[in-house]
Motif scaffolding. Structure first.
Motif, mmCIF file in Angstrom:
data_model
loop_
_atom_site.group_PDB
_atom_site.id
_atom_site.type_symbol
_atom_site.label_atom_id
_atom_site.label_comp_id
_atom_site.label_asym_id
_atom_site.label_seq_id
_atom_site.Cartn_x
_atom_site.Cartn_y
_atom_site.Cartn_z
ATOM 1 N N UNK A 45 0.656 -1.316 -0.167
ATOM 2 C CA UNK A 45 -0.097 0.061 0.188
ATOM 3 C C UNK A 45 0.789 1.231 -0.044
ATOM 4 N N UNK A 46 1.971 1.206 0.667
ATOM 5 C CA UNK A 46 2.761 2.418 0.629
ATOM 6 C C UNK A 46 4.036 2.544 -0.398
ATOM 7 N N UNK A 47 4.368 1.573 -0.929
ATOM 8 C CA UNK A 47 5.218 1.578 -1.992
ATOM 9 C C UNK A 47 5.013 1.125 -3.488
ATOM 10 N N UNK A 48 3.772 0.523 -3.598
ATOM 11 C CA UNK A 48 3.067 0.295 -4.930
ATOM 12 C C UNK A 48 3.210 -1.427 -5.090
ATOM 13 N N UNK A 49 2.896 -1.618 -6.325
ATOM 14 C CA UNK A 49 2.553 -3.153 -6.590
ATOM 15 C C UNK A 49 3.959 -4.011 -6.913
ATOM 16 N N UNK A 85 -2.452 -5.993 -3.558
ATOM 17 C CA UNK A 85 -2.459 -4.896 -2.727
ATOM 18 C C UNK A 85 -1.897 -3.573 -3.279
ATOM 19 N N UNK A 86 -0.752 -3.740 -3.818
ATOM 20 C CA UNK A 86 -0.183 -2.511 -4.343
ATOM 21 C C UNK A 86 -1.164 -1.829 -5.346
ATOM 22 N N UNK A 87 -1.751 -2.743 -6.065
ATOM 23 C CA UNK A 87 -2.603 -1.940 -7.102
ATOM 24 C C UNK A 87 -3.818 -1.306 -6.509
ATOM 25 N N UNK A 88 -4.525 -2.137 -5.268
ATOM 26 C CA UNK A 88 -5.400 -1.548 -4.834
ATOM 27 C C UNK A 88 -4.970 -0.023 -4.187
ATOM 28 N N UNK A 89 -3.731 0.030 -3.617
ATOM 29 C CA UNK A 89 -3.331 1.224 -2.963
ATOM 30 C C UNK A 89 -3.241 2.290 -4.083
ATOM 31 N N UNK A 155 4.117 2.551 8.136
ATOM 32 C CA UNK A 155 4.185 3.899 7.860
ATOM 33 C C UNK A 155 5.348 4.571 8.373
ATOM 34 N N UNK A 156 5.713 4.514 9.577
ATOM 35 C CA UNK A 156 6.722 5.229 10.332
ATOM 36 C C UNK A 156 8.191 4.674 9.914
ATOM 37 N N UNK A 157 8.243 3.532 9.592
ATOM 38 C CA UNK A 157 9.564 3.180 8.853
ATOM 39 C C UNK A 157 9.725 3.572 7.465
#
Length: 172
Positions: A45-49, A85-89, A155-157
């Motif tokens: 979610x944070x960095x992509x598919x 999940x990356x595509x969903x993000x 998300x913090x890392x």
């Protein structure tokens, strides 16, 4: 990008070791929490598919080797979970309500179904009622409970960097 890959590799290695040694002993009606799946979904979610698929493959390979399972089975499932999940993000906006909760729920159900189908094709049997009631629902509940704290830690890392929109001037 290299620093993100090293941090993700170390984080997923730690998560896989915790899952194999500690989380596998936590059982609620035959369901176990899947820390690695939740971490892969958060990273995707944070960095992509593409990053999510690579993280899923790495984490799945570590899980397969550490648990002495069928080599490649978990890698395949987590690679697909990370990619989708990356595509969903990418499809949801950053202001969407609870995207991590939805993504973890969808990934848990999809990986559970795919795992059941692949184990059936490999010769293992489990009745559908046992699978749904005793395994999938408790695993889904445990993963959804873990989604918020794991997403906050991830998300913090891996802080979200604002996307730069490039304006293209019309050709004259």
């Amino acid at each position: 990008m290299i620093a993100d890959a090293v941090k993700a590799g170390a984080l997923l290695l730690f998560a896989a070791l915790v899952q194999v040694s500690i989380a596998s002993t936590i059982e609620v009606a035959e369901g176990h929490p899947s820390l690695v799946l939740v971490f892969v979904v958060a990273l995707a979610l944070l960095r992509g598919p593409i990053f999510g698929a690579c993280a899923g493959f790495w984490a799945g390979l570590v899980l397969d080797v550490a648990s002495l399972g069928t080599l490649g089975l978990t890698s395949l499932l987590l690679t697909l979970a990370g990619h989708f999940s990356g595509r969903f993000g990418e499809a949801t906006s950053r202001s969407s309500a609870h995207p991590q909760l939805v993504a973890v729920g969808l990934a848990t159900v999809a990986v559970g179904f795919a795992d059941g189908v692949l184990h059936f094709m490999l010769g293992s049997t489990l009745s559908a009622s046992d699978f749904f009631v005793a395994v999938l629902l408790p695993t889904l509940a445990l993963n959804m409970l873990l989604s918020y704290p794991i997403y906050a830690l991830t998300r913090r890392i891996f802080p979200v960097t604002p996307r730069i929109r490039r304006e293209v001037s019309p050709a004259v």
